[in-house]
Design an enzyme around this catalytic site. Structure first.
Site, PDB file in Angstrom:
ATOM      1  CD  GLU A 179       1.812   0.997  -5.001  1.00 14.56           C
ATOM      2  OE1 GLU A 179       2.715   0.565  -4.155  1.00 14.56           O
ATOM      3  OE2 GLU A 179       0.772   1.197  -5.103  1.00 14.56           O
ATOM      4  NE  ARG A 217     -10.034   4.839  -5.750  1.00 14.15           N
ATOM      5  CZ  ARG A 217     -10.262   3.502  -5.107  1.00 14.15           C
ATOM      6  NH1 ARG A 217     -10.115   3.134  -4.123  1.00 14.15           N
ATOM      7  NH2 ARG A 217     -10.770   2.551  -6.002  1.00 14.15           N
ATOM      8  CG  HIS A 242      -1.859   2.675  -6.919  1.00 12.60           C
ATOM      9  ND1 HIS A 242      -2.349   1.713  -6.366  1.00 12.60           N
ATOM     10  CD2 HIS A 242      -2.016   2.478  -8.161  1.00 12.60           C
ATOM     11  CE1 HIS A 242      -3.136   0.894  -6.946  1.00 12.60           C
ATOM     12  NE2 HIS A 242      -3.049   1.409  -8.119  1.00 12.60           N
ATOM     13  CG  ASN A 283       1.919   4.640  -1.119  1.00  8.33           C
ATOM     14  OD1 ASN A 283       1.103   5.315  -1.343  1.00  8.33           O
ATOM     15  ND2 ASN A 283       1.616   3.304  -1.797  1.00  8.33           N
ATOM     16  CG  HIS A 335      -1.517  -3.727   1.096  1.00  4.35           C
ATOM     17  ND1 HIS A 335      -2.742  -3.715   1.749  1.00  4.35           N
ATOM     18  CD2 HIS A 335      -2.077  -2.806   0.114  1.00  4.35           C
ATOM     19  CE1 HIS A 335      -3.591  -3.026   1.209  1.00  4.35           C
ATOM     20  NE2 HIS A 335      -3.181  -2.393   0.141  1.00  4.35           N
ATOM     21  CD  GLU A 345       5.301  -3.943  -2.714  1.00  4.94           C
ATOM     22  OE1 GLU A 345       5.903  -3.260  -3.753  1.00  4.94           O
ATOM     23  OE2 GLU A 345       4.378  -3.587  -1.905  1.00  4.94           O
ATOM     24  NE  ARG A 376      -7.284   2.771  -7.077  1.00  2.00           N
ATOM     25  CZ  ARG A 376      -7.267   1.550  -6.471  1.00  2.00           C
ATOM     26  NH1 ARG A 376      -6.428   1.195  -5.685  1.00  2.00           N
ATOM     27  NH2 ARG A 376      -8.004   0.643  -7.022  1.00  2.00           N
ATOM     28  CB  THR A 421      -3.763  -2.867  -3.872  1.00  3.24           C
ATOM     29  OG1 THR A 421      -3.495  -1.425  -4.443  1.00  3.24           O
ATOM     30  CG2 THR A 421      -3.433  -3.980  -4.978  1.00  3.24           C
ATOM     31  CG  HIS A 469      -3.674   7.275   1.732  1.00  6.08           C
ATOM     32  ND1 HIS A 469      -4.756   6.988   1.014  1.00  6.08           N
ATOM     33  CD2 HIS A 469      -3.339   5.950   1.861  1.00  6.08           C
ATOM     34  CE1 HIS A 469      -5.026   5.851   0.824  1.00  6.08           C
ATOM     35  NE2 HIS A 469      -4.069   4.918   1.426  1.00  6.08           N
TER      36      HIS A 469
HETATM   37  N1  PXP Z   1       2.495  -1.852  -1.777  1.00  5.20           N
HETATM   38  C1  PXP Z   1       1.611  -1.931  -2.841  1.00  5.20           C
HETATM   39  C2  PXP Z   1       1.857  -2.568  -4.098  1.00  5.20           C
HETATM   40  C3  PXP Z   1       0.406  -0.963  -2.486  1.00  5.20           C
HETATM   41  O1  PXP Z   1      -0.615  -1.184  -3.699  1.00  5.20           O
HETATM   42  C4  PXP Z   1       0.150  -0.251  -1.464  1.00  5.20           C
HETATM   43  C5  PXP Z   1      -1.123   0.452  -1.328  1.00  5.20           C
HETATM   44  O2  PXP Z   1      -1.135   1.462  -2.498  1.00  5.20           O
HETATM   45  C6  PXP Z   1       1.045  -0.591  -0.456  1.00  5.20           C
HETATM   46  C7  PXP Z   1       2.500  -1.211  -0.797  1.00  5.20           C
HETATM   47  C8  PXP Z   1       0.983   0.415   0.715  1.00  5.20           C
HETATM   48  O3  PXP Z   1       0.121  -0.105   1.477  1.00  5.20           O
HETATM   49  P1  PXP Z   1      -0.173   0.856   2.844  1.00  5.20           P
HETATM   50  O4  PXP Z   1      -0.927   2.248   2.555  1.00  5.20           O
HETATM   51  O5  PXP Z   1      -1.465  -0.062   3.470  1.00  5.20           O
HETATM   52  O6  PXP Z   1       0.655   0.756   3.751  1.00  5.20           O
END
Ligand code: PXP
Length: 262
Positions: free
Chosen positions: A88, A67, A61, A25, A208, A169, A63, A119, A28
């Site tokens: 996402e 952001r 993602h 992901n 997550h 998921e 959003r 999330t 960031h």
């Molecule tokens: N899966 C989903 C559905 C998410 O919304 C996120 C965060 O955007 C992640 C996985 C990844 O989470 P993390 O950044 O905490 O590893």
């Protein structure tokens, strides 16, 4: 930081030697860029490096409040990825239209609250069967594979199955954030949910809050096909570079499948 924690008290999970897929992901990287409002660092550049280091696909993602990831990131990245995109999105008309236009290989429906830092929980599929079912069908008909981000709750898993989802998921955030005393019971809840969903015939992904320390016990479950991991990988990349950060996570996922967790 090996992540090789064979925790006492976690239910037996026999590893299959097949490594689960890793979706990195990339949100960031965009968080850092947006902090300055300039065009650097570019999440697409980092996504390409992550792919080279072994990421099986890239998750991002978009959003509603934009952001971090922006619309142009989605379009640009989709054109340049050598693997594929897992997008996402919230279940809104605007986001469904964007997904149908871009056509990522995968879409994951997530709940969104404006004020949350990230999330916070899974979708409440039980209470929105019609709306989520219609959205799934719309994107599946457009050739996109859809997954539903849900808590490790048998009722939500049943509801996902009932509305015709192929993939879920499972939200691992409660496990990741649990106090030490609750860690094993949260892990066991996840492992049971993974197996329950798989036994119903669903494809099971997870994500997550997972990091280099906590992913091993749950990655040992052969019920899970894919892990989506972002914050810990991007953070570790600041210390060791994105390639090593991705490579190390891949290694932990692979190793977790080669042992049985007691
Ligand atoms: N899966 C989903 C559905 C998410 O919304 C996120 C965060 O955007 C992640 C996985 C990844 O989470 P993390 O950044 O905490 O590893």
């Amino acid at each position: 930081m090996t992540g090789n924690c064979l925790n006492e008290g976690i239910m037996s999970t026999h590893g299959s030697t097949e490594s689960p897929l890793l979706g990195v992901n990339i949100d960031h990287v965009a968080t850092l860029r947006q902090a300055r409002g300039i065009d650097f660092p570019d999440p697409t550049d980092i996504a390409l490096l992550a792919e080279k280091a072994g990421a099986d696909y890239i998750t991002l993602h978009l959003r509603e409040d934009r952001r971090h990831i922006q619309d142009f990131d989605v379009a640009h990245m989709h054109r340049r990825l050598t693997t594929y995109m897992n997008l996402e999105i919230a279940v809104t008309r605007e986001m469904l239209d964007i997904a149908a236009r871009v056509k990522p290989r995968d879409v994951c429906f997530v709940p969104e609250k404006r004020q949350e830092l990230t999330t916070e929980g899974g979708l409440n599929v039980c209470e929105q069967k019609q709306r989520i079912g219609d959205a799934c069908k719309e994107l599946e008909d457009a050739g996109i594979r859809v997954s539903l981000f849900i808590d490790a709750d048998p009722e939500q898993i049943d509801a996902a199955k009932e509305i015709g989802a192929r993939t879920v998921e499972i939200h691992t955030g409660h496990y990741a954030n649990a106090a030490a005393a609750d860690k094993n019971s949260e892990a066991n809840k996840l492992l049971s949910a993974f197996q329950y969903a798989k036994d119903l015939g669903l494809i099971v992904n997870a994500g997550h809050g997972l990091n280099y320390e906590n992913v091993h016990p749950i990655a040992a479950s052969s019920a899970v096909s894919e892990f989506n991991i972002g914050h810990s990988i991007i953070s570790r990349a600041l210390y060791v570079g994105i390639e090593k950060a991705v490579h190390d996570m891949k290694r932990i996922l692979t190793e977790a499948r080669q042992v049985s967790v007691r």
